[in-house]
Enzyme design. Structure first.
Site, PDB file in Angstrom:
ATOM      1  N   TYR A   1      10.462   3.207  -0.722  1.00  0.00           N
ATOM      2  CA  TYR A   1      11.230   3.039   0.514  1.00  0.00           C
ATOM      3  C   TYR A   1      11.706   1.601   0.618  1.00  0.00           C
ATOM      4  O   TYR A   1      11.079   0.687   0.070  1.00  0.00           O
ATOM      5  CB  TYR A   1      10.384   3.396   1.737  1.00  0.00           C
TER       6      TYR A   1
ATOM      7  N   GLY B   1       0.825  -1.191   0.000  1.00  0.00           N
ATOM      8  CA  GLY B   1       0.000   0.000   0.000  1.00  0.00           C
ATOM      9  C   GLY B   1       0.859   1.240   0.000  1.00  0.00           C
ATOM     10  O   GLY B   1       2.096   1.166  -0.019  1.00  0.00           O
TER      11      GLY B   1
ATOM     12  N   GLU C   1       3.362 -12.907  -6.956  1.00  0.00           N
ATOM     13  CA  GLU C   1       2.451 -13.499  -7.933  1.00  0.00           C
ATOM     14  C   GLU C   1       1.394 -12.456  -8.265  1.00  0.00           C
ATOM     15  O   GLU C   1       1.217 -11.468  -7.556  1.00  0.00           O
ATOM     16  CB  GLU C   1       1.791 -14.750  -7.335  1.00  0.00           C
TER      17      GLU C   1
ATOM     18  N   HIS D   1       5.914  -8.311  -5.338  1.00  0.00           N
ATOM     19  CA  HIS D   1       4.702  -9.130  -5.355  1.00  0.00           C
ATOM     20  C   HIS D   1       5.048 -10.478  -5.971  1.00  0.00           C
ATOM     21  O   HIS D   1       5.382 -10.554  -7.157  1.00  0.00           O
ATOM     22  CB  HIS D   1       3.590  -8.434  -6.145  1.00  0.00           C
TER      23      HIS D   1
END
EC number: 6.3.5.5
Length: 386
Positions: free
Chosen positions: A319, A246, A362, A360
């Site tokens: 970050y 996020g 997947e 990520h």
């Protein structure tokens, strides 16, 4: 006139102004209103819809390095959330007509409907080089008469603008916990394998692809606000916790990191991706750093430190955890590093069922590192005896 057939000449003039005064002239598309954000570049050759609808893109203006964008239009299935989160889109050339059997609307129409401004016709190669040399920075897209103002005046407006990189948190504040099954996510029974395990999802801005990755492996999901306390998580009776990606900056994450620290101390298995890795690392006492350029794209190579294998990953983070090569932090092992710049891309905690990746594993990107989801579910099934 249908916007997907609008010629470039009929679009209003626009000017992209960077915080350091560099400008790029082009034509506006989409909402055609002045907008501000933090400009970065994304090296993926496809997947613009996934990048735009990723909550991690909140407050950013995405520069796509691939030159021709919009060919496949937009569709409901590929959206990673319920809306476009990016503050703007910067492309070399916008496709006049989408051509794909799954397309439901054009990129231009979708951005216009959601109030998102884009600019096309600029030298995205030169812009990318500028960002690589000077780092990501705030920028503004000025449209029509606004673009004709003196550059010094527009630069001041960009400098005076505070970019909200954590807009998702405000939109999700107070959201009720919800349970998601594989059926809720549109999966058929034959697409789900593995025993059922209950997983809490701390929603910092979770992507639909991550929810699907868990559900396909049998996880029954309880999605909680990122601000949920550790008691709320444990009361949900889950076997483990997934800390989602996020938007956000380290100074906004201290309370979330404290919650995750309490969950780790309670013995729960925890897996995080993207911002989730940052939170888990902070919970373990790892310092953070802001990258000058960041990692954005679906073709980011990482090295598995245990095997030496190179895996291609999808990333979107500004970050990172600050563990320089050759240094260590007690109780924290680095499992992946970026092949490009050596940045930490994965960690695990010693003697605990806790690990995380900055990428990520997947979903909307390569599947090289999908085994990380398998590992998490295997930890949970071993813990529950399923």
């Amino acid at each position: 006139m249908n916007t997907q057939n609008t010629s470039r000449q009929h679009r209003p003039q626009a000017l992209l102004v960077l915080a350091d005064g560099r400008t790029f002239a082009g034509r506006a598309f989409g909402a055609n209103t002045t907008s501000f954000g933090e400009v970065n570049f994304n090296t993926a050759m496809s997947g613009y819809q996934e990048a735009l609808t990723d909550p991690a893109s909140a407050g950013t203006m995405i520069t796509l390095t691939f030159p021709h964008i919009g060919n496949t239009g937009m569709n409901t299935e590929d959206a990673q959330s319920t809306k476009v989160w990016a503050a703007g889109l910067i492309v070399r050339e916008l496709s006049r007509r989408p051509s794909n059997w799954r397309s439901e609307t054009s990129l231009e129409e979708d951005l216009a409907a959601q109030g998102i401004t884009g600019i096309e016709g600029i030298d995205t190669r030169a812009l990318t080089h500028h960002i690589r040399d000077h780092g990501v920075m705030n920028a503004g897209i000025f449209v029509g008469e606004d673009a004709a103002a003196p550059v010094a005046e527009l630069t001041r407006k960009v400098a005076d603008t505070t970019v909200d990189t954590d807009a998702y948190r405000a939109s999700a504040a107070g959201a009720q916990a919800r349970t998601l099954t594989a059926t809720d996510l549109g999966l058929n029974p034959d697409e789900v394998s593995g025993p059922a395990v209950k997983v809490a999802v701390l929603d910092n801005g979770v992507k639909k692809s991550d929810l699907l990755s868990l559900a396909r492996r049998g996880a029954e999901l309880t999605v909680l606000s990122a601000d949920a306390g550790s008691a709320e998580v444990t009361e949900a009776g889950v076997a483990g916790v997934f800390v989602s990606d996020g938007p956000g900056t380290p100074e906004q994450l201290t309370e979330r990191a404290e919650t995750v620290k309490e969950l780790i101390e309670a013995g729960l298995p925890v897996f995080g991706v993207g911002l989730g890795q940052l939170i888990i690392g902070m919970a373990a006492g790892v310092p953070t750093t802001r990258l000058a350029v960041g990692h954005h794209g679906a073709n980011q190579p990482v090295t598995n430190t245990a095997t030496g294998k190179v895996e291609i990953t999808a990333q979107s983070h500004q970050y990172a955890l600050d563990i320089p090569a050759g240094t260590s932090i007690d109780g924290v092992a680095v499992t992946y590093r970026s092949l490009n710049d050596g940045v930490v891309e994965g960690i695990e905690l010693a003697d605990k069922a806790v690990f995380a990746t900055a990428f990520h594993p997947e979903g909307a990107g390569p599947l090289d590192a999908a085994s990380n989801f398998d590992r998490f579910v295997e930890l949970l099934t071993a813990r529950t005896g399923n």
